[in-house]
Design a protein around this motif. Structure first.
Motif, PDB file in Angstrom:
ATOM      1  N   THR A   1     -63.793  96.221  62.982  1.00 52.90           N
ATOM      2  CA  THR A   1     -63.604  96.028  64.416  1.00 52.90           C
ATOM      3  C   THR A   1     -62.286  95.305  64.654  1.00 52.90           C
ATOM      4  OG1 THR A   1     -66.015  95.748  64.634  1.00 52.90           O
ATOM      5  CG2 THR A   1     -64.641  95.112  66.526  1.00 52.90           C
ATOM      6  N   PRO A   2     -61.300  95.947  65.281  1.00 50.06           N
ATOM      7  CA  PRO A   2     -60.033  95.256  65.548  1.00 50.06           C
ATOM      8  C   PRO A   2     -60.190  94.228  66.665  1.00 50.06           C
ATOM      9  CG  PRO A   2     -60.003  97.433  66.523  1.00 50.06           C
ATOM     10  CD  PRO A   2     -61.291  97.337  65.739  1.00 50.06           C
ATOM     11  N   TYR A   3     -59.368  93.211  66.610  1.00 52.34           N
ATOM     12  CA  TYR A   3     -59.388  92.163  67.627  1.00 52.34           C
ATOM     13  C   TYR A   3     -58.044  92.151  68.333  1.00 52.34           C
ATOM     14  CZ  TYR A   3     -59.930  87.601  69.869  1.00 52.34           C
ATOM     15  OH  TYR A   3     -60.024  86.589  70.789  1.00 52.34           O
ATOM     16  N   ALA A   4     -58.056  92.457  69.623  1.00 48.36           N
ATOM     17  CA  ALA A   4     -56.835  92.465  70.435  1.00 48.36           C
ATOM     18  C   ALA A   4     -57.079  91.589  71.655  1.00 48.36           C
ATOM     19  CB  ALA A   4     -56.472  93.884  70.852  1.00 48.36           C
ATOM     20  N   PRO A   5     -56.904  90.285  71.515  1.00 48.84           N
ATOM     21  CA  PRO A   5     -57.316  89.367  72.576  1.00 48.84           C
ATOM     22  C   PRO A   5     -56.392  89.371  73.784  1.00 48.84           C
ATOM     23  CG  PRO A   5     -56.158  88.160  70.877  1.00 48.84           C
ATOM     24  CD  PRO A   5     -56.295  89.578  70.374  1.00 48.84           C
ATOM     25  N   VAL A   6     -56.981  89.122  74.937  1.00 49.21           N
ATOM     26  CA  VAL A   6     -56.239  88.710  76.118  1.00 49.21           C
ATOM     27  C   VAL A   6     -56.637  87.256  76.349  1.00 49.21           C
ATOM     28  CG1 VAL A   6     -55.885  89.011  78.590  1.00 49.21           C
ATOM     29  CG2 VAL A   6     -56.171  91.018  77.125  1.00 49.21           C
ATOM     30  N   PRO A   7     -55.779  86.303  75.977  1.00 53.77           N
ATOM     31  CA  PRO A   7     -56.164  84.888  76.084  1.00 53.77           C
ATOM     32  C   PRO A   7     -56.573  84.532  77.504  1.00 53.77           C
ATOM     33  CG  PRO A   7     -54.054  85.147  74.962  1.00 53.77           C
ATOM     34  CD  PRO A   7     -54.394  86.471  75.528  1.00 53.77           C
ATOM     35  N   SER A   8     -57.537  83.642  77.616  1.00 58.95           N
ATOM     36  CA  SER A   8     -57.916  83.153  78.939  1.00 58.95           C
ATOM     37  C   SER A   8     -58.354  81.706  78.827  1.00 58.95           C
ATOM     38  CB  SER A   8     -59.033  84.000  79.553  1.00 58.95           C
ATOM     39  OG  SER A   8     -60.246  83.824  78.857  1.00 58.95           O
ATOM     40  N   ALA A   9     -58.127  80.980  79.892  1.00 58.69           N
ATOM     41  CA  ALA A   9     -58.519  79.568  79.953  1.00 58.69           C
ATOM     42  C   ALA A   9     -58.959  79.261  81.374  1.00 58.69           C
ATOM     43  CB  ALA A   9     -57.362  78.662  79.550  1.00 58.69           C
ATOM     44  N   SER A  10     -59.827  78.280  81.502  1.00 57.14           N
ATOM     45  CA  SER A  10     -60.276  77.873  82.833  1.00 57.14           C
ATOM     46  C   SER A  10     -60.403  76.360  82.892  1.00 57.14           C
ATOM     47  CB  SER A  10     -61.612  78.530  83.190  1.00 57.14           C
ATOM     48  OG  SER A  10     -62.636  78.077  82.323  1.00 57.14           O
ATOM     49  N   SER A  11     -60.332  75.839  84.098  1.00 58.78           N
ATOM     50  CA  SER A  11     -60.468  74.397  84.300  1.00 58.78           C
ATOM     51  C   SER A  11     -60.958  74.155  85.706  1.00 58.78           C
ATOM     52  CB  SER A  11     -59.113  73.713  84.088  1.00 58.78           C
ATOM     53  OG  SER A  11     -59.203  72.316  84.327  1.00 58.78           O
ATOM     54  N   GLU A  12     -61.800  73.139  85.857  1.00 59.61           N
ATOM     55  CA  GLU A  12     -62.261  72.763  87.192  1.00 59.61           C
ATOM     56  C   GLU A  12     -61.916  71.312  87.452  1.00 59.61           C
ATOM     57  OE1 GLU A  12     -66.366  72.783  89.799  1.00 59.61           O
ATOM     58  OE2 GLU A  12     -65.886  74.471  88.493  1.00 59.61           O
ATOM     59  N   GLN A  13     -61.223  71.080  88.567  1.00 64.36           N
ATOM     60  CA  GLN A  13     -60.781  69.733  88.936  1.00 64.36           C
ATOM     61  C   GLN A  13     -61.013  69.540  90.431  1.00 64.36           C
ATOM     62  OE1 GLN A  13     -56.652  69.502  87.515  1.00 64.36           O
ATOM     63  NE2 GLN A  13     -57.250  70.882  85.853  1.00 64.36           N
ATOM     64  N   TYR A  14     -61.744  68.498  90.782  1.00 66.44           N
ATOM     65  CA  TYR A  14     -62.064  68.195  92.179  1.00 66.44           C
ATOM     66  C   TYR A  14     -62.729  69.397  92.865  1.00 66.44           C
ATOM     67  CZ  TYR A  14     -58.446  64.775  91.032  1.00 66.44           C
ATOM     68  OH  TYR A  14     -57.682  63.823  90.417  1.00 66.44           O
ATOM     69  N   GLY A  15     -63.529  70.167  92.111  1.00 66.33           N
ATOM     70  CA  GLY A  15     -64.199  71.317  92.682  1.00 66.33           C
ATOM     71  C   GLY A  15     -63.326  72.552  92.814  1.00 66.33           C
ATOM     72  N   THR A  16     -62.081  72.470  92.360  1.00 70.50           N
ATOM     73  CA  THR A  16     -61.165  73.611  92.410  1.00 70.50           C
ATOM     74  C   THR A  16     -61.089  74.245  91.030  1.00 70.50           C
ATOM     75  OG1 THR A  16     -59.836  72.644  94.182  1.00 70.50           O
ATOM     76  CG2 THR A  16     -58.784  74.333  92.823  1.00 70.50           C
ATOM     77  N   ARG A  17     -61.322  75.549  90.960  1.00 71.64           N
ATOM     78  CA  ARG A  17     -61.356  76.239  89.679  1.00 71.64           C
ATOM     79  C   ARG A  17     -60.067  77.031  89.457  1.00 71.64           C
ATOM     80  NH1 ARG A  17     -64.845  77.088  85.771  1.00 71.64           N
ATOM     81  NH2 ARG A  17     -64.817  79.002  84.520  1.00 71.64           N
ATOM     82  N   LEU A  18     -59.427  76.752  88.331  1.00 72.93           N
ATOM     83  CA  LEU A  18     -58.229  77.475  87.898  1.00 72.93           C
ATOM     84  C   LEU A  18     -58.593  78.348  86.708  1.00 72.93           C
ATOM     85  CD1 LEU A  18     -55.122  77.994  87.589  1.00 72.93           C
ATOM     86  CD2 LEU A  18     -55.073  75.937  86.153  1.00 72.93           C
ATOM     87  N   GLU A  19     -58.169  79.615  86.743  1.00 75.14           N
ATOM     88  CA  GLU A  19     -58.384  80.532  85.629  1.00 75.14           C
ATOM     89  C   GLU A  19     -57.067  81.237  85.317  1.00 75.14           C
ATOM     90  OE1 GLU A  19     -62.822  82.184  85.938  1.00 75.14           O
ATOM     91  OE2 GLU A  19     -61.717  82.360  87.825  1.00 75.14           O
ATOM     92  N   ILE A  20     -56.725  81.290  84.032  1.00 69.27           N
ATOM     93  CA  ILE A  20     -55.457  81.880  83.588  1.00 69.27           C
ATOM     94  C   ILE A  20     -55.753  82.860  82.471  1.00 69.27           C
ATOM     95  CG2 ILE A  20     -53.156  81.402  82.638  1.00 69.27           C
ATOM     96  CD1 ILE A  20     -53.467  78.533  83.637  1.00 69.27           C
ATOM     97  N   CYS A  21     -55.070  84.003  82.478  1.00 65.34           N
ATOM     98  CA  CYS A  21     -55.235  84.951  81.382  1.00 65.34           C
ATOM     99  C   CYS A  21     -53.900  85.577  81.011  1.00 65.34           C
ATOM    100  CB  CYS A  21     -56.255  86.034  81.735  1.00 65.34           C
ATOM    101  SG  CYS A  21     -55.736  87.172  83.029  1.00 65.34           S
ATOM    102  N   GLY A  22     -53.867  86.138  79.819  1.00 65.48           N
ATOM    103  CA  GLY A  22     -52.667  86.805  79.349  1.00 65.48           C
ATOM    104  C   GLY A  22     -51.621  85.839  78.841  1.00 65.48           C
ATOM    105  N   TRP A  23     -50.361  86.197  79.070  1.00 70.91           N
ATOM    106  CA  TRP A  23     -49.234  85.432  78.527  1.00 70.91           C
ATOM    107  C   TRP A  23     -48.235  85.137  79.638  1.00 70.91           C
ATOM    108  CZ3 TRP A  23     -51.503  89.780  76.629  1.00 70.91           C
ATOM    109  CH2 TRP A  23     -52.177  89.674  75.403  1.00 70.91           C
ATOM    110  N   PRO A  24     -48.589  84.247  80.579  1.00 71.34           N
ATOM    111  CA  PRO A  24     -47.623  83.927  81.646  1.00 71.34           C
ATOM    112  C   PRO A  24     -46.278  83.448  81.107  1.00 71.34           C
ATOM    113  CG  PRO A  24     -49.778  83.054  82.180  1.00 71.34           C
ATOM    114  CD  PRO A  24     -49.859  83.547  80.764  1.00 71.34           C
TER     115      PRO A  24
END
Length: 398
Positions: A311-334
């Motif tokens: 099974t090959p692995y070809a990731p699309v990185p992603s991260a998330s964070s919640e601060q003061y009730g605000t949710r940030l989500e990031i993916c790929g390679w900005p």
């Protein structure tokens, strides 16, 4: 694949735990040994800087599985023991309790350790459950906190400390928060969010020292400015745990080198998680991903491959964070976008209202995305990023 010799997993973080669970769900009935150097059973790390630190969660709430659960899964979880010697030729692993294990296949899920700076002996770190509980105890009686570093963890610690009523100062070397994970558009929005919530955000500061004095913690900048507090937390990123791999002669380039099937340079040895270095699909170099999603997804794929399910692995990185009730989500390679200005991204929605998405381009191809307050759109964008479509295709889809 079944063998009398066990599959051994080194590292009992989320990557190691996910691999062990996947091996069992795929029907493997042979012995599986999961080795962790921390005394606790595998646990989720995201709550360390949020719920556990705030006291809204306890250790039992963040466990991946209970002791009974691991027993029912027939996984031999060995905590509080470290792997110190790996012999790929003889397929043996030496532990610091003096024992040796033979293995049929080995997975390195060694993760990383908190980056520490010799000039900051007065600062705590926040990488493990014991770290989080220790900092939680200090915050309980601390009216003021210094946070060194304005990455995702540093900002989460700052937001949690503010929710506990602490005065918070965040000191960051870069000119913008989230400098390592997001472009200035996002960093600027979260700088405003923290300042709006009472955080004293100090950017572009090069610290000389963070030391404990009779009157508390004192941080001193190279330009002579000082800040003081009862508690200091250094959130300066992590260093991958590659020592075992290096001593065993495995290829290491900033991380344990793996191919698309999570194989290392040694036969029968695979690797997954924060400590691995993968080929970068855009930059033509190797890179590491330090996010929960990658630890879980890569570990699951590594488990399939060590079982012989190619099974090959070809990731699309992603991260998330919640601060003061605000949710940030990031993916790929900005960070692979052409430039971090209005020509390198497209904004949909209203950033000042914390309801928007940002699309990042290189050569008119979508290479990353970030969403604030748009979880459903984020999932759609993560799937789109994997295809690297051009601008017209993306805007016609959304």
């Amino acid at each position: 694949m079944n063998s009398t010799e066990p599959i051994v997993i080194v590292g009992a973080g989320v990557a190691g735990a996910t691999a062990a669970q996947t091996i069992r769900t795929e029907g493997h009935t042979g012995p599986v040994v999961l080795i962790g150097d921390e005394p606790e059973l595998p646990y989720w790390r995201p709550p360390l800087s949020k719920g556990l630190l705030a006291g809204h969660a306890e250790p039992e709430h963040i466990a991946v599985a209970t002791e009974t659960g691991w027993t029912e899964l027939n996984v031999d979880v060995r905590t509080g023991v470290s792997a110190v010697e790996l012999d790929p030729a003889n397929r043996t692993l030496g532990l610091d309790d003096g024992s040796r294990l033979r293995y049929s296949k080995l997975l390195l899920a060694t993760g990383g350790r908190a980056r520490q700076v010799a000039s900051m002996p007065g600062a705590c770190t926040l990488r493990t459950q014991s770290d989080a509980l220790a900092v939680r105890g200090e915050l309980a009686g601390a009216p003021s906190v210094l946070v060194i570093g304005a990455g995702l963890i540093g900002l989460e610690v700052a937001a949690t400390a503010r929710s506990l009523g602490c005065d918070v100062t965040v000191i960051e070397l870069a000119g913008m928060p989230l400098n390592r994970v997001a472009p200035p558009l996002i960093g600027g929005i979260f700088a405003t969010l923290h300042r709006r919530n009472g955080v004293d955000l100090q950017l572009g500061v090069r610290l000389r020292s963070v030391v404990k004095t009779p009157d508390g913690i004192v941080a001193t900048a190279e330009d002579g400015r000082t800040w003081s507090a009862e508690v200091a937390v250094a959130a300066l990123g992590m260093i991958p745990e590659t020592g075992l791999a290096i001593r065993a002669g495995l290829a290491v380039q900033g991380g344990i080198v793996v191919d698309e099937h999570c194989r290392t340079s040694a036969p029968a040895i695979f690797a997954a998680g924060d400590a691995t270095a993968q080929s970068h699909p855009l930059l033509g170099t190797r890179y590491r991903i330090e996010h929960l999603s990658n630890a879980m997804e890569q570990a699951a794929v590594a488990a399939l491959n060590l079982l012989g399910i190619e099974t090959p692995y070809a990731p699309v990185p992603s991260a998330s964070s919640e601060q003061y009730g605000t949710r940030l989500e990031i993916c790929g390679w900005p960070d692979a976008a052409d430039i971090f200005d209005e020509r390198g991204y497209t904004v949909r929605g209203e950033p000042t209202s914390l309801d928007f998405s940002a699309l990042f381009w290189t050569e008119d191809r979508l290479v990353g995305a970030a969403c604030v307050g748009r979880p459903e759109e984020f999932e759609q964008l993560r799937e789109i990023v994997a295809k690297r479509p051009n601008i017209d295709e993306v805007l016609a889809t959304l």
